[in-house]
Structures are given as C-alpha cells and as structure tokens.
Design a protein around this motif. Structure first.
Motif, mmCIF file in Angstrom:
data_model
loop_
_atom_site.group_PDB
_atom_site.id
_atom_site.type_symbol
_atom_site.label_atom_id
_atom_site.label_comp_id
_atom_site.label_asym_id
_atom_site.label_seq_id
_atom_site.Cartn_x
_atom_site.Cartn_y
_atom_site.Cartn_z
ATOM 1 N N ILE A 338 5.380 32.831 -29.160
ATOM 2 C CA ILE A 338 6.426 32.633 -28.150
ATOM 3 C C ILE A 338 7.409 31.583 -28.658
ATOM 4 N N ASP A 339 8.673 31.769 -28.344
ATOM 5 C CA ASP A 339 9.711 30.829 -28.763
ATOM 6 C C ASP A 339 9.386 29.413 -28.280
ATOM 7 N N ALA A 340 9.580 28.441 -29.146
ATOM 8 C CA ALA A 340 9.207 27.051 -28.850
ATOM 9 C C ALA A 340 9.925 26.504 -27.627
ATOM 10 N N SER A 341 11.177 26.904 -27.428
ATOM 11 C CA SER A 341 11.931 26.398 -26.273
ATOM 12 C C SER A 341 11.341 26.905 -24.962
ATOM 13 N N GLU A 342 10.818 28.132 -24.981
ATOM 14 C CA GLU A 342 10.185 28.681 -23.783
ATOM 15 C C GLU A 342 8.855 27.982 -23.503
ATOM 16 N N VAL A 343 8.100 27.710 -24.555
ATOM 17 C CA VAL A 343 6.843 26.968 -24.378
ATOM 18 C C VAL A 343 7.132 25.584 -23.805
ATOM 19 N N LYS A 344 8.196 24.958 -24.286
ATOM 20 C CA LYS A 344 8.581 23.634 -23.790
ATOM 21 C C LYS A 344 8.941 23.694 -22.313
ATOM 22 N N ARG A 345 9.670 24.750 -21.909
ATOM 23 C CA ARG A 345 10.060 24.899 -20.497
ATOM 24 C C ARG A 345 8.828 25.047 -19.609
ATOM 25 N N ARG A 346 7.909 25.898 -20.028
ATOM 26 C CA ARG A 346 6.698 26.121 -19.227
ATOM 27 C C ARG A 346 5.848 24.849 -19.163
ATOM 28 N N THR A 347 5.769 24.144 -20.270
ATOM 29 C CA THR A 347 4.984 22.910 -20.306
ATOM 30 C C THR A 347 5.532 21.891 -19.327
ATOM 31 N N LYS A 348 6.865 21.780 -19.279
ATOM 32 C CA LYS A 348 7.506 20.836 -18.361
ATOM 33 C C LYS A 348 7.181 21.181 -16.911
ATOM 34 N N LEU A 349 7.204 22.467 -16.580
ATOM 35 C CA LEU A 349 6.915 22.886 -15.208
ATOM 36 C C LEU A 349 5.483 22.540 -14.816
ATOM 37 N N ILE A 350 4.544 22.845 -15.695
ATOM 38 C CA ILE A 350 3.138 22.558 -15.361
ATOM 39 C C ILE A 350 2.880 21.057 -15.356
ATOM 40 N N PHE A 351 3.518 20.326 -16.265
ATOM 41 C CA PHE A 351 3.333 18.873 -16.277
ATOM 42 C C PHE A 351 3.744 18.269 -14.939
ATOM 43 N N GLU A 352 4.852 18.717 -14.415
ATOM 44 C CA GLU A 352 5.307 18.213 -13.104
ATOM 45 C C GLU A 352 4.311 18.588 -12.011
ATOM 46 N N GLN A 353 3.749 19.796 -12.112
ATOM 47 C CA GLN A 353 2.783 20.235 -11.108
ATOM 48 C C GLN A 353 1.500 19.409 -11.161
ATOM 49 N N ILE A 354 0.967 19.201 -12.361
ATOM 50 C CA ILE A 354 -0.307 18.479 -12.451
ATOM 51 C C ILE A 354 -0.130 16.993 -12.132
ATOM 52 N N SER A 355 1.057 16.443 -12.395
ATOM 53 C CA SER A 355 1.323 15.053 -11.999
ATOM 54 C C SER A 355 1.265 14.919 -10.489
ATOM 55 N N LYS A 356 1.831 15.900 -9.797
ATOM 56 C CA LYS A 356 1.805 15.910 -8.333
ATOM 57 C C LYS A 356 0.366 16.047 -7.827
ATOM 58 N N LEU A 357 -0.391 16.968 -8.433
ATOM 59 C CA LEU A 357 -1.777 17.172 -8.003
ATOM 60 C C LEU A 357 -2.628 15.928 -8.248
ATOM 61 N N SER A 358 -2.439 15.286 -9.399
ATOM 62 C CA SER A 358 -3.212 14.083 -9.719
ATOM 63 C C SER A 358 -2.872 12.945 -8.779
ATOM 64 N N MET A 359 -1.597 12.807 -8.451
ATOM 65 C CA MET A 359 -1.182 11.743 -7.534
ATOM 66 C C MET A 359 -1.792 11.964 -6.150
#
Length: 422
Positions: A338-359
């Motif tokens: 998968i294109d690196a820019s797309e992986v980066k986009r998906r990673t950013k979305l999940i990172f924001e989600q898991i930060s919210k869940l952890s908080m």
C-alpha cells in the motif's frame, strides 16, 4: 579478563536474554561496564520486528563496530547478510544460542569472527543473570512459536515452540523472589501456546507460580488469540489469584477477518471479542492491551474501517500501534504494498482513536485509592503499578520495590497521576 558493554532492544524476552548474557559474562571471569567507551568488547542484543526497529539496530551496530562487537538476538538470525553489510567483522550470536556466549566472546576478543546462530539444547531457565531492574524478574517460559504469520520474522529467528519444564520455571521464579524481586514477568514469543509440546498449559503454570510463598506479583506476557479458546476458562480462573496482575496482552492486529486470514493469524475478530467480553464479565477492573498493524498489503479502506469499529466496540485500554513494514524473508513482503501516504493517513486516524480510548480508560481511575507497587525505573523517576497493571506516577519520594497506598488525582493518555495517601 575484559570489560564488556551489553545493551538490549525489543521485547521482554530480548531483555531477559541480555540479563543472561551478562550473567554468563560475569561467570566467565569478565566484568560488565555500563559505558561502551570504556569497554573492550560490545554486545548488542537486537530486535527485528519492524523496519523502524531494524534501522535503529543497524545504526547502533555501525556506531559500536569500532571495537570488537557481537551482534546477538533476532536480527542476525533473520537478516544475517544485512547485519554483515554494516559490520562484516562482528561475531553473531542467535537468540537460542546462549550456550555459546563465552566461546563467542573469547573468540571475538582474540580478533576472530565467530558465527553461532544454530539453536543449542541449553534451556534458558536457571542461567545466571544480571537484572536490569532489581525489582523485576524476567522469566522466559518458552522459545519460538507455533504460528506462521505472513508479516513476522520471529519464526525465522526463534523457530518452533520449545516450552521449558514447569518445575524448572517454578524453581527459577523462587530464585527471583528469594533474590528480592517483587514482580515476575512470565514471557515468551507467545505465552498462549506454552506447554502444547510438553503436555501442559499456561493456566497450570500460572497457578503453580501463584502458589509460591512470598510478597510478589505476576505479569503474564503476550498471548495470541488463536490459542486462547482451548484455555480461556482455566486462564480466567487463574487470574482470580490476587498475585496475578489483572492485565492481558492479546494482539488482534486487525478487525477484518479477511486481513487476519491473509496474515495467517489463525483467529478471527470474533475470537478476540469473545475473550475480551469474558474477561469483562468476570472482572470489574481489568486492563486489556492489544496490538494493531495498519497498512497490511491486503487491507482495503473497508477492512481498515472494520479495525476502527472493533476498537470502538471492545475499547481496549492499551493499543500498541504499528505501521506495516515488509520484513525480509516474510511472505507478505513479496506482495504489492500500500502507498506509504495512505498508510500514514490510516495510522493518524487510529492513533487519534486509541488516544481517546486510552484517555477515557485512565480517567475512570480518578478517585481510586489502593496499593501500588513502585518497581519501574524511568528517566522521570520511579513509576508504580496497581493490581490492574496501570502505570502510576507520583511526585512523592518513593523507594524502588516498595508498595504504598496511593490516591489517583489525575490521568493522562499514558499514565495515572496520584499522591501517597496519608
């Protein structure tokens, strides 16, 4: 007699290997130095699980090669040629070759290169060690695994499952407790399949360790979901013992059953959900930790959204997030990426989600008051863990290896904040 510098990277098993290497060094008449500038020989115990980690290892190997060097751990076994590109004269020691440690050291000190990557029949249980943390005893219960994951180099490095005998592990834990450890980590490549090759299982081991007299806590290490259905009821029962941290690390990796099948994980998202639900039914407060890989070659946007949904549904307390990296020698490395820019986009979305869940998870602990074992040395001071293995920081002065009653007053994404209760 030589001064030897040892450093380790990666998982708890890698750090356990470094402790045993250090113990063998002292038994062999050499000394340990904590500074590579003062050493006669350097040893780096490596990890190869991700590209970013491997790149860090290569940089470190390059920086240490001005002196006699031994590259140990997973990387030389999985990527021998790459290691030799960075340091052609370095000796190589595999993760299951610790029995040859002194031989490799002495050969390297004579200016000769030795390659010892073959598995030896030496059990890691009972070897001498120099602990990185005097309060924590890291006990390896097995080497290798039974999985064939298409993204992972671990099987290439550590081979098939080889469980250590229950009685030997219990004796090792008793030694850890006798020598002052307050926390014991039961660790391996995959704790879930422990004992399948020797006619026992993980719950039996946890129960046996729990029966050891003494004031200590047990952290049960990572286990893959595919081996959980056969032991889940017994394992949940074993967690009822007050000596066992209410903490489970169960890496799901994806919420998509198609991606899990392509990964050859051997489980479904439903397997993971069932285990999480059973744990939450049994225990009011329990820390669930999981792993997610974003950008696996066959992960479409639809499959990615299934991972988002799974996290929202199960709300794990801790998520270890990784971008997929094509590791040499693995099956998935040959697939279209998968294109690196797309992986980066998906990673950013999940990172924001898991930060919210952890908080959200951590904020639920504000106002809790109870016993905390302070056993973790960090650059910011000594940190503690409560019964659910939640990381806790206090401004008060505390002593490593001691327990205090703490009241939680605040929370961040990564830890709880408290004060010593009067």
């Amino acid at each position: 007699m030589a001064k030897i510098f040892v450093e380790a990277y990666g998982c708890s098993a890698s750090f356990a290997d470094s402790e045993m290497i250090s113990g063998l060094i002292l038994n062999g008449g050499h000394t340990i130095t904590d500074n590579s500038e003062e050493s006669d020989l350097n040893i780096v115990v490596t990890c190869s699980v991700k590209d970013s980690t491997a790149n860090k290892m290569m940089y470190r190997i390059n920086s240490l090669k001005s002196k006699p060097l031994i590259v140990a751990g997973c990387l030389p076994k999985a990527e021998k040629e790459n290691v030799e590109k960075f340091s052609e004269n370095a000796s190589l020691l595999g993760p299951n070759s610790l029995g040859k440690t002194l031989q490799v050291i002495n050969t390297t000190l004579r200016g000769q290169k030795q390659i010892a990557l073959e598995d030896s029949d030496l059990s890691k249980v009972g070897l001498p060690k120099v602990r990185l943390n005097p309060s924590v005893g890291i006990v390896e219960i097995a080497s290798g695994c039974m999985s064939e994951c298409t993204f992972c180099q671990t099987k290439l490095s550590k081979g098939d499952l080889s469980s250590y005998r229950l009685g030997d592990i219990v004796r090792q834990v008793k030694t850890e407790i006798k020598e002052g450890c307050k926390e014991v980590w039961l660790t391996s490549t995959d704790n879930g399949c422990y004992g399948l090759d020797i006619g026992t299982d993980l719950p039996t081991l946890v129960n046996a360790v729990s029966e050891i007299p003494g004031d200590f806590m047990i952290r049960v290490g990572m286990m893959n979901p595919m081996y959980m259905p056969r032991i889940k009821e017994k394992l949940i029962d074993s967690y009822s013992n007050e000596k066992v941290f209410k903490f489970l690390h169960i890496p799901v990796q994806s919420g998509s059953d198609k991606v899990l099948n392509d990964m050859k994980r051997g489980h479904t998202s439903g397997t993971y959900k069932e285990i999480v639900n059973k744990i939450k039914e049994r225990f009011a407060d329990f820390t669930i930790s999981t792993d997610i890989i974003v950008g696996f070659p066959s992960e479409t946007e639809e499959e990615f959204q299934k991972t988002i949904s799974l996290l929202d549904e199960t709300k794990p307390d801790v998520v270890n997030l990784s971008k997929y990296s094509a590791r040499p020698g693995t099956e998935a490395a040959e697939w279209k990426q998968i294109d690196a820019s797309e992986v980066k986009r998906r990673t950013k979305l999940i990172f924001e989600q898991i930060s919210k869940l952890s908080m959200e998870s951590n904020q639920k602990w504000i106002g809790w008051k109870g016993k905390v074992l302070f056993d973790e040395m960090t650059d910011e001071g000594i940190k503690g863990r409560n019964f659910a293995y939640k990381p806790i920081a206090v401004e008060d002065d505390v002593e490593l290896g001691q327990s205090y009653i703490v009241e939680i007053t605040d929370a961040t994404v990564k830890r709880l904040v408290g004060k010593i209760a009067s």
